[in-house]
Design an enzyme around this catalytic site. Sequence first.
Site, PDB file in Angstrom:
ATOM      1  N   ASP A 112      20.714  69.336  45.219  1.00 28.20           N
ATOM      2  CA  ASP A 112      21.509  69.006  44.037  1.00 28.20           C
ATOM      3  C   ASP A 112      21.768  70.314  43.284  1.00 28.20           C
ATOM      4  O   ASP A 112      20.822  71.017  42.919  1.00 28.20           O
ATOM      5  CB  ASP A 112      20.718  68.009  43.164  1.00 28.20           C
ATOM      6  CG  ASP A 112      21.562  67.439  42.043  1.00 28.20           C
ATOM      7  OD1 ASP A 112      22.752  67.790  41.932  1.00 28.20           O
ATOM      8  OD2 ASP A 112      21.012  66.640  41.266  1.00 28.20           O
ATOM      9  N   ASP A 171      28.339  67.462  44.129  1.00 28.93           N
ATOM     10  CA  ASP A 171      27.358  68.556  44.146  1.00 28.93           C
ATOM     11  C   ASP A 171      25.991  68.104  44.622  1.00 28.93           C
ATOM     12  O   ASP A 171      24.974  68.717  44.287  1.00 28.93           O
ATOM     13  CB  ASP A 171      27.235  69.160  42.748  1.00 28.93           C
ATOM     14  CG  ASP A 171      26.466  68.262  41.796  1.00 28.93           C
ATOM     15  OD1 ASP A 171      26.600  67.033  41.918  1.00 28.93           O
ATOM     16  OD2 ASP A 171      25.735  68.797  40.947  1.00 28.93           O
ATOM     17  N   GLU A 172      25.950  67.088  45.463  1.00 28.31           N
ATOM     18  CA  GLU A 172      24.657  66.485  45.798  1.00 28.31           C
ATOM     19  C   GLU A 172      24.742  65.851  47.178  1.00 28.31           C
ATOM     20  O   GLU A 172      25.744  65.222  47.507  1.00 28.31           O
ATOM     21  CB  GLU A 172      24.418  65.398  44.747  1.00 28.31           C
ATOM     22  CG  GLU A 172      23.053  64.908  44.594  1.00 28.31           C
ATOM     23  CD  GLU A 172      23.047  63.723  43.620  1.00 28.31           C
ATOM     24  OE1 GLU A 172      22.099  62.966  43.684  1.00 28.31           O
ATOM     25  OE2 GLU A 172      23.992  63.550  42.825  1.00 28.31           O
TER      26      GLU A 172
HETATM   27 MG   LIG Z   1      23.839  68.314  40.066  1.00 25.53          MG
END
Ligand SMILES: [Mg+2]
Length: 399
Positions: A12, A106-107
């Site tokens: 993350d 983003d993960e």
């Molecule tokens: Mg994040």
Amino acid sequence: MDRFTEPILHVDMDAFFVEVERLRRPELRGLPVIVGGLGNRGVVAAASYEARRHGVHSAMPMAHARRLCPHARFLPPDHARYREVSRRVFALLDEVTPLVEPLSIDEAFCDIGGLRLLHPHPVAVGEALRRRIREAEGLPASVGIAATKFIAKLASEEAKPDGLCHVPAGTEVDFLHPMPARRLWGVGEATHARLEGLGVRTVGELAALPRDLLVRRLGEAAGAHLADLAWGRDPRRVETDTAAKSVSVEETYERDLTGEEGIDAALFRHAERLGRRLRAAGLAARSITLKLRFGDFTTFTRSTTLPRPVDGTGDLAAAGRALLARLERRGRGVRLLGLGATGLEPADAPRQLALRGGAGEELTRAADRVRDRFGEDAVVPARLVPRPGPGPDPGRKDT
Ligand SMILES: [Mg+2]
């Protein structure tokens, strides 16, 4: 088993939008920064850790964030740029394993279980990934590693910012039980209120309740789900569309390869690396692609579909050689050579029953294990000695 006991890696990015903005505006480092809609009805898309200390968090109305942290720097989001950076970060994940399940911009979850063939410990995989993202993009990422998805996700939260948290298999309950119950997946406002009504604040207190009581109070699905999570049980696997993925190895040479033997040796090395990556992911390939760029910069790609999926070095090299034989080199030197695999499927598909377990297979596995302990070049087929070309390969690229 050839897999890590903690096969799930959750990665993350930290305050992703803020950190991307800081790349082009370094003066924002160390300051509270809030990215989001700046109008009256805007909401916070991302807040730096400095702003979070004032209580600002994402999805909060911007007006509220301005009251909490009036001295922050406020920026409108640049989603096109975030998507572009995200695409490059996901390409870095693909270099680690093709078994990637994106969760958001983003993960992602990665199944790194089979990388035990290549790395001593899952933490080595996670630290290498964090380093790679930092070097390539200048961005911080946090990593959680565990036996299950939801523990890995909680672990990456624990690791933030810019850290790594590994929860060894068997210690999940120690990690989990002191946490507030609301951090479990699926605990929203309503469930949280009901749990408080039962006197439950921590995951440990939740775990101590009888399962049928939870089912009565929260409903069959939610009650059973939470009872399982409270004891660290989560059977979900990393979901990847492997059929749409590819794994490839390519290298640009400082000096063009000219002799047949040098080209063949380079192709064989590619087949070895490609095969190891496939085997580490537990995948076999139905189609093989050869990419060749000559010294004059003309580039050719040739593909072939095989009668059965393969993951062995010998099979991959044979397919590559057959494709190479179809190209007319006419004495030209080879500037770039690539070997790729597509049409990926799990290597334990039924077709393997008759084909796996032979002597060649055993030998390949043994070689993977030796490399795991002694490094990439510990096992080199006699025909590859000495290595052709210059030392460390500047143009080497695995995707
Ligand atoms: Mg994040």
